[in-house]
Design an enzyme around this catalytic site. Structure first.
Site, PDB file in Angstrom:
ATOM      1  N   LYS A   1       0.826  -1.225   0.000  1.00 35.30           N
ATOM      2  CA  LYS A   1       0.000   0.000   0.000  1.00 35.30           C
ATOM      3  C   LYS A   1       0.854   1.267   0.000  1.00 35.30           C
ATOM      4  O   LYS A   1       0.803   2.081   0.924  1.00 35.30           O
ATOM      5  CB  LYS A   1      -0.965   0.007   1.194  1.00 35.30           C
ATOM      6  CG  LYS A   1      -1.960  -1.161   1.179  1.00 35.30           C
ATOM      7  CD  LYS A   1      -2.991  -1.027   2.286  1.00 35.30           C
ATOM      8  CE  LYS A   1      -4.057  -2.103   2.233  1.00 35.30           C
ATOM      9  NZ  LYS A   1      -3.594  -3.464   2.527  1.00 35.30           N
TER      10      LYS A   1
ATOM     11  N   PRO B   1       5.219  11.230  -6.023  1.00 37.56           N
ATOM     12  CA  PRO B   1       5.373  10.430  -7.245  1.00 37.56           C
ATOM     13  C   PRO B   1       6.765   9.847  -7.443  1.00 37.56           C
ATOM     14  O   PRO B   1       6.918   8.655  -7.749  1.00 37.56           O
ATOM     15  CB  PRO B   1       5.019  11.426  -8.355  1.00 37.56           C
ATOM     16  CG  PRO B   1       4.082  12.396  -7.706  1.00 37.56           C
ATOM     17  CD  PRO B   1       4.549  12.525  -6.285  1.00 37.56           C
TER      18      PRO B   1
ATOM     19  N   ARG C   1     -15.827 -14.533   3.829  1.00 42.00           N
ATOM     20  CA  ARG C   1     -16.074 -15.598   4.816  1.00 42.00           C
ATOM     21  C   ARG C   1     -17.217 -16.480   4.319  1.00 42.00           C
ATOM     22  O   ARG C   1     -18.318 -15.985   4.069  1.00 42.00           O
ATOM     23  CB  ARG C   1     -16.523 -14.997   6.169  1.00 42.00           C
ATOM     24  CG  ARG C   1     -15.458 -14.195   6.892  1.00 42.00           C
ATOM     25  CD  ARG C   1     -14.411 -15.118   7.513  1.00 42.00           C
ATOM     26  NE  ARG C   1     -13.384 -14.372   8.216  1.00 42.00           N
ATOM     27  CZ  ARG C   1     -12.260 -13.896   7.662  1.00 42.00           C
ATOM     28  NH1 ARG C   1     -12.028 -14.062   6.382  1.00 42.00           N
ATOM     29  NH2 ARG C   1     -11.368 -13.263   8.396  1.00 42.00           N
TER      30      ARG C   1
ATOM     31  N   GLN D   1     -13.251  -9.400  11.082  1.00 42.98           N
ATOM     32  CA  GLN D   1     -13.882  -8.984   9.827  1.00 42.98           C
ATOM     33  C   GLN D   1     -15.371  -8.802  10.092  1.00 42.98           C
ATOM     34  O   GLN D   1     -16.044  -9.717  10.567  1.00 42.98           O
ATOM     35  CB  GLN D   1     -13.687 -10.040   8.725  1.00 42.98           C
ATOM     36  CG  GLN D   1     -12.265 -10.170   8.226  1.00 42.98           C
ATOM     37  CD  GLN D   1     -11.830  -9.042   7.303  1.00 42.98           C
ATOM     38  OE1 GLN D   1     -12.504  -8.011   7.194  1.00 42.98           O
ATOM     39  NE2 GLN D   1     -10.694  -9.216   6.657  1.00 42.98           N
TER      40      GLN D   1
HETATM   41  O1  C5P Z   1      -7.699 -13.543   7.528  1.00 41.03           O
HETATM   42  P1  C5P Z   1      -8.514 -12.683   6.611  1.00 41.03           P
HETATM   43  O2  C5P Z   1      -9.276 -13.449   5.559  1.00 41.03           O
HETATM   44  O3  C5P Z   1      -9.361 -11.676   7.331  1.00 41.03           O
HETATM   45  O4  C5P Z   1      -7.385 -11.853   5.814  1.00 41.03           O
HETATM   46  C1  C5P Z   1      -7.700 -10.882   4.874  1.00 41.03           C
HETATM   47  C2  C5P Z   1      -6.461 -10.247   4.329  1.00 41.03           C
HETATM   48  O5  C5P Z   1      -6.866  -9.136   3.524  1.00 41.03           O
HETATM   49  C3  C5P Z   1      -5.515  -9.687   5.389  1.00 41.03           C
HETATM   50  O6  C5P Z   1      -4.182  -9.817   4.881  1.00 41.03           O
HETATM   51  C4  C5P Z   1      -5.910  -8.237   5.498  1.00 41.03           C
HETATM   52  O7  C5P Z   1      -4.847  -7.413   5.866  1.00 41.03           O
HETATM   53  C5  C5P Z   1      -6.340  -7.926   4.074  1.00 41.03           C
HETATM   54  N1  C5P Z   1      -7.280  -6.829   3.951  1.00 41.03           N
HETATM   55  C6  C5P Z   1      -8.532  -6.798   4.564  1.00 41.03           C
HETATM   56  N2  C5P Z   1      -9.381  -5.746   4.380  1.00 41.03           N
HETATM   57  C7  C5P Z   1      -9.009  -4.738   3.619  1.00 41.03           C
HETATM   58  C8  C5P Z   1      -7.774  -4.761   2.986  1.00 41.03           C
HETATM   59  C9  C5P Z   1      -6.939  -5.829   3.177  1.00 41.03           C
HETATM   60  O8  C5P Z   1      -8.893  -7.715   5.269  1.00 41.03           O
HETATM   61  N3  C5P Z   1      -9.840  -3.741   3.420  1.00 41.03           N
END
Ligand code: C5P
Length: 219
Positions: free
Chosen positions: A62, A67, A172, A180
């Site tokens: 990220k 620039p 999920r 999440q």
């Molecule tokens: O374990 P999990 O499925 O939650 O992992 C999701 C991955 O996606 C992690 O590496 C997390 O940092 C990344 N991520 C996220 N949400 C975002 C951006 C990135 O969960 N908005």
């Protein structure tokens, strides 16, 4: 677009954990994501290890800087076998254009608004509604023709017209009671137009990784 639409997030610090997990993953069926944690703990050697094991790599650092700095950083990233990598769209048009012109093969994916920011955070940062700020970033993505976006599954509905790649975390298929909050199943996300889904714990903490991969792959 690659036919491997499932990206497994390697959110580890210890190389032993990475090696144990990837011994259960088939590089012909999924990509892997390296985020800041793994990158800082293992540094560049992790990219060679994964590449030598045959994996396509999503390097999720990220980047968000002026620039010239982003462009120089991407020139370094491009020396490794990285399929796609992330910058913040909020770096602005010149930064995005500098990023795109500094790579030949690595795809550049723009982070929209972090899912940790809610309506009131966006209001106090930008004196703007979430949806307006999100729309401005999508216009920027369209104008600069960046290769794709990271967005939450909840925003896929607003991106039917968007032509670039859509990379979607927060997936999920079962409730895990973790951090999440706004999740969607893999099937829903693919059906709503996700090109790639990013899945961490439902796969990395599964007792049967082979089965979990099957469950999250695009059918
Ligand atoms: O374990 P999990 O499925 O939650 O992992 C999701 C991955 O996606 C992690 O590496 C997390 O940092 C990344 N991520 C996220 N949400 C975002 C951006 C990135 O969960 N908005």
């Amino acid at each position: 677009m690659s036919d491997k639409r499932l990206i497994v997030a390697l959110d580890y610090s210890d190389i032993k954990d990475v090696k144990a997990l990837i011994s259960n993953l088939n590089p012909n069926r999924c990509m892997v994501k390296v985020g800041l944690q793994l990158y800082l703990s293992q540094r560049l050697s992790i990219l060679d290890l994964l590449s030598n094991a045959g994996f396509d790599i999503f390097l999720d650092l990220k980047l968000h800087d002026i620039p010239n700095t982003v462009s120089k950083a991407l020139s370094e990233i491009e020396k490794f076998n990285v399929f796609m990598t992330t910058i913040h769209l909020q770096g602005g048009k010149e930064m995005i254009e500098a990023a795109l012109s500094s790579v030949k093969s690595t795809k550049i994916i723009g982070v929209t608004l972090l899912t940790s920011l809610n309506e009131s955070n966006i209001q106090s940062l930008y004196a703007s509604a979430f949806s307006d700020q999100f729309s401005r970033l999508i216009s920027l993505a369209n104008d600069t023709k960046i290769d794709g976006l990271v967005c939450s599954a909840n925003e896929l509905n607003q991106l039917h017209e968007y032509q670039g790649l859509k990379v979607v975390p927060g997936i999920r298929n079962k409730i895990l009671n973790d951090d999440q909050k706004r999740t969607m199943t893999s099937m829903e996300a693919y059906n709503l137009g996700a090109d790639y889904i990013v899945v961490g714990r439902p796969i990395t903490q599964s007792e049967n990784i082979e089965e979990a991969i099957k469950e999250y792959e695009s059918k």
